[in-house]
Design a protein around this motif. Structure first.
Motif, PDB file in Angstrom:
ATOM      1  N   VAL A 182       0.836  -1.206   0.000  1.00  0.00           N
ATOM      2  CA  VAL A 182       0.000   0.000   0.000  1.00  0.00           C
ATOM      3  C   VAL A 182       0.867   1.252   0.000  1.00  0.00           C
ATOM      4  O   VAL A 182       0.605   2.215  -0.740  1.00  0.00           O
ATOM      5  CB  VAL A 182      -0.948  -0.005   1.220  1.00  0.00           C
ATOM      6  N   GLN A 185       2.333   1.770  -3.429  1.00  0.00           N
ATOM      7  CA  GLN A 185       1.345   2.235  -4.391  1.00  0.00           C
ATOM      8  C   GLN A 185       0.968   3.692  -4.150  1.00  0.00           C
ATOM      9  O   GLN A 185       0.758   4.454  -5.096  1.00  0.00           O
ATOM     10  CB  GLN A 185       0.105   1.345  -4.330  1.00  0.00           C
ATOM     11  N   THR A 192      -4.861   1.883  -4.538  1.00  0.00           N
ATOM     12  CA  THR A 192      -4.494   1.002  -3.422  1.00  0.00           C
ATOM     13  C   THR A 192      -5.642   0.102  -2.974  1.00  0.00           C
ATOM     14  O   THR A 192      -5.505  -0.617  -1.991  1.00  0.00           O
ATOM     15  CB  THR A 192      -4.047   1.847  -2.210  1.00  0.00           C
TER      16      THR A 192
END
Length: 209
Positions: A182, A185, A192
């Motif tokens: 996460v 990203q 995400t």
């Protein structure tokens, strides 16, 4: 504003509307999926040469309430703890016997008391002595059986604890990896939702343990 700029602005508006419809459709399709959080389209003004020229469509963003998620995790933990406790207490109760059951250990102990009282009333009676002795032996046998059953129950608890700890460690490792995904990203400006939804599912299961 030139004709091409007008057409470009209109085209970006149509693309934004299409992205919104696609996001709504995706939300409806996944409404029953565990761990899924609805998404919303992010839009920004597109500026060219100091003038507004349509919109820029960003990556969809998850819409999740942290306080609500925390409440879900807490309730999951409370339910999991109560469920496990209730399960083992029910098993222990079945070993002790239900209240009022003549074959239960409390009933057998009551029989010893009753026969002891009868024995004091007629100490020379062979029948009362035999009844008292039989009740004591019966209670001793039940307690020995109960001791073995409780030992087996304790073994089941230890086994389940070991299995649960292994699962917790696996979930913590998975959540750690998803946290990294996460973060990566987010840094790259990418969506995400997938990794974040997986993380929510893992956290929900973890809270129930």
């Amino acid at each position: 504003m030139s004709l091409s700029e007008i057409l470009g602005s209109a085209t970006s508006g149509l693309a934004a509307a299409q992205a919104g419809l696609r996001t709504v459709s995706n939300n409806i399709a996944n409404v029953g999926v565990a761990g899924y959080a609805r998404e919303k389209v992010t839009l920004a003004t597109r500026v060219n040469s100091g003038g507004v020229n349509g919109v820029v469509i960003g990556e969809p963003q998850r819409v999740a309430d942290r306080f609500l998620e925390a409440s879900v995790y807490q309730r999951g933990g409370d339910f999991g703890r109560a469920d496990v406790t209730s399960s083992y207490l029910d098993r222990l109760q079945s070993l002790l016997g239900q209240p009022g059951d003549a074959a239960s250990l409390p009933a057998k102990l009551d029989s010893i008391s009753a026969s002891a009282i009868a024995l004091t009333g007629s100490p020379g009676s062979a029948q009362t002595v035999a009844s008292f002795t039989g009740n004591v032996q019966d209670a001793i046998s039940s307690m020995q059986q109960l001791n073995g059953d409780v030992t087996n129950l304790r073994g089941d608890v230890e086994s389940e604890v070991g299995t649960t700890v292994d699962r917790i460690n696996g979930l913590l490792s998975q959540i750690n990896d998803l946290n990294g995904t996460v973060s990566q990203q987010v840094g790259q400006g990418r969506i995400t939702s997938g990794a974040a939804d997986q993380r929510t599912t893992a956290l929900t299961e973890l809270s129930s343990l």
